[in-house]
Scaffold this motif. Sequence first.
Motif, mmCIF file in Angstrom:
data_model
loop_
_atom_site.group_PDB
_atom_site.id
_atom_site.type_symbol
_atom_site.label_atom_id
_atom_site.label_comp_id
_atom_site.label_asym_id
_atom_site.label_seq_id
_atom_site.Cartn_x
_atom_site.Cartn_y
_atom_site.Cartn_z
ATOM 1 N N CYS A 48 60.198 18.771 13.445
ATOM 2 C CA CYS A 48 58.851 18.751 14.014
ATOM 3 C C CYS A 48 57.907 17.926 13.145
ATOM 4 N N ASN A 52 55.975 14.443 14.090
ATOM 5 C CA ASN A 52 54.512 14.448 14.100
ATOM 6 C C ASN A 52 53.913 13.537 13.033
ATOM 7 N N TRP A 66 46.787 15.285 14.892
ATOM 8 C CA TRP A 66 47.821 15.035 15.899
ATOM 9 C C TRP A 66 48.632 16.291 16.182
ATOM 10 N N GLN A 67 48.995 17.021 15.119
ATOM 11 C CA GLN A 67 49.789 18.239 15.306
ATOM 12 C C GLN A 67 49.023 19.257 16.138
ATOM 13 N N LEU A 70 49.032 18.070 19.891
ATOM 14 C CA LEU A 70 50.324 18.318 20.526
ATOM 15 C C LEU A 70 50.518 19.803 20.789
ATOM 16 N N ASN A 71 50.144 20.624 19.810
ATOM 17 C CA ASN A 71 50.318 22.071 19.962
ATOM 18 C C ASN A 71 49.419 22.646 21.054
#
Length: 219
Positions: A48, A52, A66-67, A70-71
Amino acid sequence: MDKIKKTFLNYISQPDFKKRLIVMNIGVFLMGLFLSLLIKVDLGTDPCTFMNWTISEKLGILFGTWQLLLNVFLFIIVILFGRKYIGFGTIANMVFVGYIANFFKWLWEKTLPDYIFTDMPYRAVVFVLALFLFIISVSFYINANMGVAPFDAIPQIVSERVLKKVPFAVIRMCYDFLVILVGIIFGGRPNIGIVLMAFFLGPVISVVGKFLNRHVFHL
């Protein structure tokens, strides 16, 4: 809304809720801290993070940002199809781990000499210690039983709702491979850390879980 409320009540009514909340928060904080070291030595992380970090660098935005983005997208899927996986740990992981890693990476760059992360044997020592302690941190987070990150909930949802006859281990392996492939497409180079993570994460989670249940949660 009632199902979400019920899930919330289930978490706060479970035995040793306060202890579990503390253990979960410690796990999340340490995950971010040791992840920053793994990113700095650049010898491999979990699938992951590999994906990422690669995408965030390609887009020119913070890894934590970014993480989180996406989450949030994956969280919508989890709300629709897997509410039972949502808990305090879900929010803590998706919001804080990336930014904690960004902060400590910045801190190391300001306070520690570069050769620690680039020259052998220093680089190898930092990598081994950070990898081991990161896996321990993940074990704390997971064994607190406070929900899982949206990224980790997706293969479980797929296993329960779509590929019911396929062993979960196979689904998870394919999922991680797909994530690694996406990272490679965006220009990332997978290193030995991903392989070591795959070998040791499961067994260490089991050992730490037994320790916490016996000495912390008293189960």
